[in-house]
Motif scaffolding. Structure first.
Motif, PDB file in Angstrom:
ATOM      1  N   LEU A 200       0.915  -1.291   0.229  1.00  0.00           N
ATOM      2  CA  LEU A 200       0.417  -0.076   0.076  1.00  0.00           C
ATOM      3  C   LEU A 200       0.870   1.082   0.050  1.00  0.00           C
ATOM      4  CD1 LEU A 200      -3.308  -0.933   2.739  1.00  0.00           C
ATOM      5  CD2 LEU A 200      -2.993  -0.587   0.250  1.00  0.00           C
ATOM      6  N   SER A 201       1.897   0.967   0.718  1.00  0.00           N
ATOM      7  CA  SER A 201       2.919   2.090   0.752  1.00  0.00           C
ATOM      8  C   SER A 201       3.321   3.248  -1.046  1.00  0.00           C
ATOM      9  CB  SER A 201       3.757   2.239   1.642  1.00  0.00           C
ATOM     10  OG  SER A 201       5.098   1.662   0.671  1.00  0.00           O
ATOM     11  N   ASN A 202       2.944   2.026  -1.803  1.00  0.00           N
ATOM     12  CA  ASN A 202       4.161   2.079  -2.869  1.00  0.00           C
ATOM     13  C   ASN A 202       4.797   2.844  -3.420  1.00  0.00           C
ATOM     14  OD1 ASN A 202       2.640   1.810  -5.699  1.00  0.00           O
ATOM     15  ND2 ASN A 202       2.340   4.657  -5.923  1.00  0.00           N
ATOM     16  N   PHE A 203       5.948   2.297  -2.672  1.00  0.00           N
ATOM     17  CA  PHE A 203       7.273   2.352  -2.370  1.00  0.00           C
ATOM     18  C   PHE A 203       7.955   1.215  -3.083  1.00  0.00           C
ATOM     19  CE2 PHE A 203       7.131   6.122   0.688  1.00  0.00           C
ATOM     20  CZ  PHE A 203       7.880   6.400   0.200  1.00  0.00           C
ATOM     21  N   GLY A 204       7.480   0.038  -3.747  1.00  0.00           N
ATOM     22  CA  GLY A 204       7.689  -0.764  -4.331  1.00  0.00           C
ATOM     23  C   GLY A 204       7.832  -2.160  -3.460  1.00  0.00           C
ATOM     24  N   SER A 205       7.730  -3.288  -4.530  1.00  0.00           N
ATOM     25  CA  SER A 205       7.387  -4.161  -3.842  1.00  0.00           C
ATOM     26  C   SER A 205       8.204  -5.155  -2.685  1.00  0.00           C
ATOM     27  CB  SER A 205       6.935  -5.569  -5.172  1.00  0.00           C
ATOM     28  OG  SER A 205       5.505  -4.426  -5.763  1.00  0.00           O
ATOM     29  N   ALA A 206       8.225  -6.021  -2.187  1.00  0.00           N
ATOM     30  CA  ALA A 206       9.571  -7.147  -1.667  1.00  0.00           C
ATOM     31  C   ALA A 206      10.559  -7.768  -2.741  1.00  0.00           C
ATOM     32  CB  ALA A 206       8.851  -8.165  -1.390  1.00  0.00           C
ATOM     33  N   PRO A 207      11.645  -7.846  -3.056  1.00  0.00           N
ATOM     34  CA  PRO A 207      12.335  -8.023  -4.071  1.00  0.00           C
ATOM     35  C   PRO A 207      12.091  -9.674  -4.687  1.00  0.00           C
ATOM     36  CG  PRO A 207      14.129  -7.990  -2.461  1.00  0.00           C
ATOM     37  CD  PRO A 207      12.246  -7.487  -1.861  1.00  0.00           C
ATOM     38  N   TRP A 208      11.207 -10.455  -4.166  1.00  0.00           N
ATOM     39  CA  TRP A 208      10.661 -11.542  -5.266  1.00  0.00           C
ATOM     40  C   TRP A 208       9.865 -11.153  -5.930  1.00  0.00           C
ATOM     41  CZ3 TRP A 208      12.980 -16.627  -4.540  1.00  0.00           C
ATOM     42  CH2 TRP A 208      13.893 -16.382  -3.948  1.00  0.00           C
ATOM     43  N   THR A 209       9.234 -10.347  -5.192  1.00  0.00           N
ATOM     44  CA  THR A 209       7.103  -9.729  -6.444  1.00  0.00           C
ATOM     45  C   THR A 209       8.161  -9.493  -7.648  1.00  0.00           C
ATOM     46  OG1 THR A 209       6.501  -9.293  -3.993  1.00  0.00           O
ATOM     47  CG2 THR A 209       6.277  -9.012  -6.513  1.00  0.00           C
ATOM     48  N   VAL A 210       9.329  -8.369  -6.839  1.00  0.00           N
ATOM     49  CA  VAL A 210      10.245  -7.772  -8.259  1.00  0.00           C
ATOM     50  C   VAL A 210      10.742  -8.887  -9.486  1.00  0.00           C
ATOM     51  CG1 VAL A 210      12.231  -6.163  -9.421  1.00  0.00           C
ATOM     52  CG2 VAL A 210      10.438  -5.406  -7.110  1.00  0.00           C
ATOM     53  N   LEU A 211      11.032  -9.673  -8.540  1.00  0.00           N
ATOM     54  CA  LEU A 211      11.810 -11.119  -9.647  1.00  0.00           C
ATOM     55  C   LEU A 211      10.793 -12.396  -9.908  1.00  0.00           C
ATOM     56  CD1 LEU A 211      13.709 -12.753 -10.665  1.00  0.00           C
ATOM     57  CD2 LEU A 211      13.147 -14.310  -8.751  1.00  0.00           C
ATOM     58  N   SER A 212       9.563 -11.885  -9.468  1.00  0.00           N
ATOM     59  CA  SER A 212       8.298 -12.521 -10.546  1.00  0.00           C
ATOM     60  C   SER A 212       7.773 -11.626 -11.164  1.00  0.00           C
ATOM     61  CB  SER A 212       6.851 -13.137  -9.243  1.00  0.00           C
ATOM     62  OG  SER A 212       7.401 -13.207  -8.116  1.00  0.00           O
ATOM     63  N   GLN A 213       7.796 -10.729 -11.191  1.00  0.00           N
ATOM     64  CA  GLN A 213       6.904  -9.210 -12.354  1.00  0.00           C
ATOM     65  C   GLN A 213       8.653  -9.541 -13.297  1.00  0.00           C
ATOM     66  OE1 GLN A 213       7.740  -5.520 -10.297  1.00  0.00           O
ATOM     67  NE2 GLN A 213       5.529  -6.179  -9.782  1.00  0.00           N
ATOM     68  N   GLY A 214       9.728  -9.790 -13.217  1.00  0.00           N
ATOM     69  CA  GLY A 214      10.497  -9.689 -14.449  1.00  0.00           C
ATOM     70  C   GLY A 214      10.076 -11.430 -15.530  1.00  0.00           C
ATOM     71  N   VAL A 215       9.709 -12.168 -14.252  1.00  0.00           N
ATOM     72  CA  VAL A 215      10.193 -13.897 -15.496  1.00  0.00           C
ATOM     73  C   VAL A 215       8.457 -13.363 -15.975  1.00  0.00           C
ATOM     74  CG1 VAL A 215       9.258 -15.933 -14.560  1.00  0.00           C
ATOM     75  CG2 VAL A 215      11.227 -15.160 -13.630  1.00  0.00           C
TER      76      VAL A 215
ATOM     77  N   LEU B 239       7.028 -10.903 -17.501  1.00  0.00           N
ATOM     78  CA  LEU B 239       7.783  -9.945 -18.420  1.00  0.00           C
ATOM     79  C   LEU B 239       8.234 -10.989 -19.539  1.00  0.00           C
ATOM     80  CD1 LEU B 239       8.613  -7.098 -16.916  1.00  0.00           C
ATOM     81  CD2 LEU B 239       6.029  -7.130 -18.121  1.00  0.00           C
ATOM     82  N   GLN B 240       8.700 -11.617 -19.357  1.00  0.00           N
ATOM     83  CA  GLN B 240      10.197 -12.529 -19.727  1.00  0.00           C
ATOM     84  C   GLN B 240       9.342 -13.715 -20.569  1.00  0.00           C
ATOM     85  OE1 GLN B 240      13.216 -11.354 -21.102  1.00  0.00           O
ATOM     86  NE2 GLN B 240      12.232  -9.714 -19.901  1.00  0.00           N
ATOM     87  N   GLY B 241       8.685 -13.992 -19.917  1.00  0.00           N
ATOM     88  CA  GLY B 241       7.421 -15.278 -19.863  1.00  0.00           C
ATOM     89  C   GLY B 241       6.217 -15.363 -20.800  1.00  0.00           C
TER      90      GLY B 241
ATOM     91  N   LEU C 158      15.351  -7.653 -15.622  1.00  0.00           N
ATOM     92  CA  LEU C 158      14.169  -9.093 -16.176  1.00  0.00           C
ATOM     93  C   LEU C 158      13.136  -7.883 -16.832  1.00  0.00           C
ATOM     94  CD1 LEU C 158      14.495 -12.076 -14.840  1.00  0.00           C
ATOM     95  CD2 LEU C 158      15.365 -12.186 -17.158  1.00  0.00           C
ATOM     96  N   GLY C 159      13.197  -7.149 -16.087  1.00  0.00           N
ATOM     97  CA  GLY C 159      12.121  -5.778 -16.412  1.00  0.00           C
ATOM     98  C   GLY C 159      11.268  -4.942 -15.011  1.00  0.00           C
ATOM     99  N   GLY C 160      11.814  -6.306 -13.684  1.00  0.00           N
ATOM    100  CA  GLY C 160      10.180  -5.965 -12.213  1.00  0.00           C
ATOM    101  C   GLY C 160      11.262  -4.452 -12.337  1.00  0.00           C
TER     102      GLY C 160
END
Length: 220
Positions: A45-60, A62-64, A182-184
Motif C-alpha cells: 500500500l505504501s507504493n514504494f515498491g514491492s518485496a524483492p521476490w515480487t520484483v523477480l516474479s514481475q521480471g519472469v 514479463l520475459q515469459g 528481467l524488467g521488474g
C-alpha cells in the motif's frame, strides 16, 4: 543439533515435530504469519515498491509473457527443488505460510486506508518491513517448517554455518538485482526491504534468545 539451534533457537513454544498439533507452537505460528501478511500488505500500500521476490516474479512474468501469479508459483516450485540437497522438510508452517500470508495480504490491501501523504506512505513501508521481519523470526522458532524462500535461507545457514542476517541479505539483494534485470520494478521500499529484512530477523532472534533466558528454564 547444537548448531541448528544457534541458527533458530529452541524456545518454550518450539514444537515437538514438524506435524505436531500443539497449542502454543500453533498460536505463535499463526500470530507471526498474520503480522507478516499484514506487514507485506502495508508495504504494498505504501507504493514504494514491492518485496524483492515480487520484483523477480514481475521480471519472469514479463520475459515469459504470463501472469505474475504464475511466475510466483513457478519460482516457489523451483526454490522448493533446492530444498532436496539441503535436506529440508515440509511441515505445518510451510503450508500455513502460503495460506495465511496470502489471506492477510489480500485483507490488508482491501480494507486498510490508502496512505495519501509522503509521510504516511513512509510509515506504512517502515512498519510493514518491521512487522514482516519480526514475524519471520517468530514463526521459524516454532520449528514446524518454513515457507519456500525462508526454507532456502535456513537451509543455507545450516549448510554453510552463516547467520540469517548475512544469508537473507545476499538472497534478497541477488533476487532484487535479477528481477530488475528481467524488467521488474524496483522502488526505495524494495531496496530498504532487501538490505534490512535479514538483520531485522537476526536482531529479533537474538532478542528472543536473550529474553527467553529470563522467562523459561534452560533447555536440555
Amino acid at each position: 543439533m547444537k548448531h541448528k539451534f544457534r541458527v533458530l533457537p529452541k524456545t518454550s513454544w518450539t514444537a515437538g515435530s514438524f506435524w505436531s498439533f500443539e497449542f502454543k507452537p500453533l498460536a505463535v505460528l499463526l500470530f507471526a504469519l498474520t503480522i507478516m501478511g499484514f506487514g507485506e500488505g502495508l508495504l504494498l500500500l505504501s507504493n514504494f515498491g514491492s518485496a524483492p521476490w515480487t520484483v523477480l516474479s514481475q521480471g519472469v512474468a514479463l520475459q515469459g509473457h504470463f501472469s505474475v501469479g504464475w511466475a510466483s508459483l513457478i519460482i516457489s516450485c523451483l526454490v522448493m527443488l533446492m530444498w532436496f540437497p539441503l535436506k529440508l522438510r515440509v511441515g505445518i508452517g510451510t503450508l500455513l505460510n502460503i495460506v495465511v500470508i496470502a489471506l492477510l495480504l489480500g485483507a490488508t490491501t482491501a480494507y486498510m486506508p490508502q496512505p495519501e501523504t509522503l509521510g504516511e506512505r513512509l510509515i506504512y513501508a517502515l512498519i510493514g518491513i518491521l512487522l514482516f521481519g519480526v514475524g519471520s523470526a517468530f514463526y521459524l522458532t516454532a520449528h514446524q517448517g518454513a515457507g519456500p524462500r525462508d526454507g532456502l535461507m535456513v537451509g543455507l545457514c545450516y549448510r554453510f554455518r552463516l547467520k540469517i542476517g548475512t544469508v537473507r541479505t545476499v538472497l534478497e539483494v541477488g533476487v532484487c538485482a535479477l528481477g530488475f534485470l528481467l524488467g521488474g520494478t524496483v522502488g526505495i521500499g524494495t531496496l530498504f526491504f532487501a538490505f534490512s529484512i535479514g538483520w531485522i530477523m537476526q536482531l529479533t532472534l537474538s532478542a528472543i534468545v536473550f529474553l527467553h533466558r529470563f522467562v523459561a528454564p534452560p533447555q536440555a
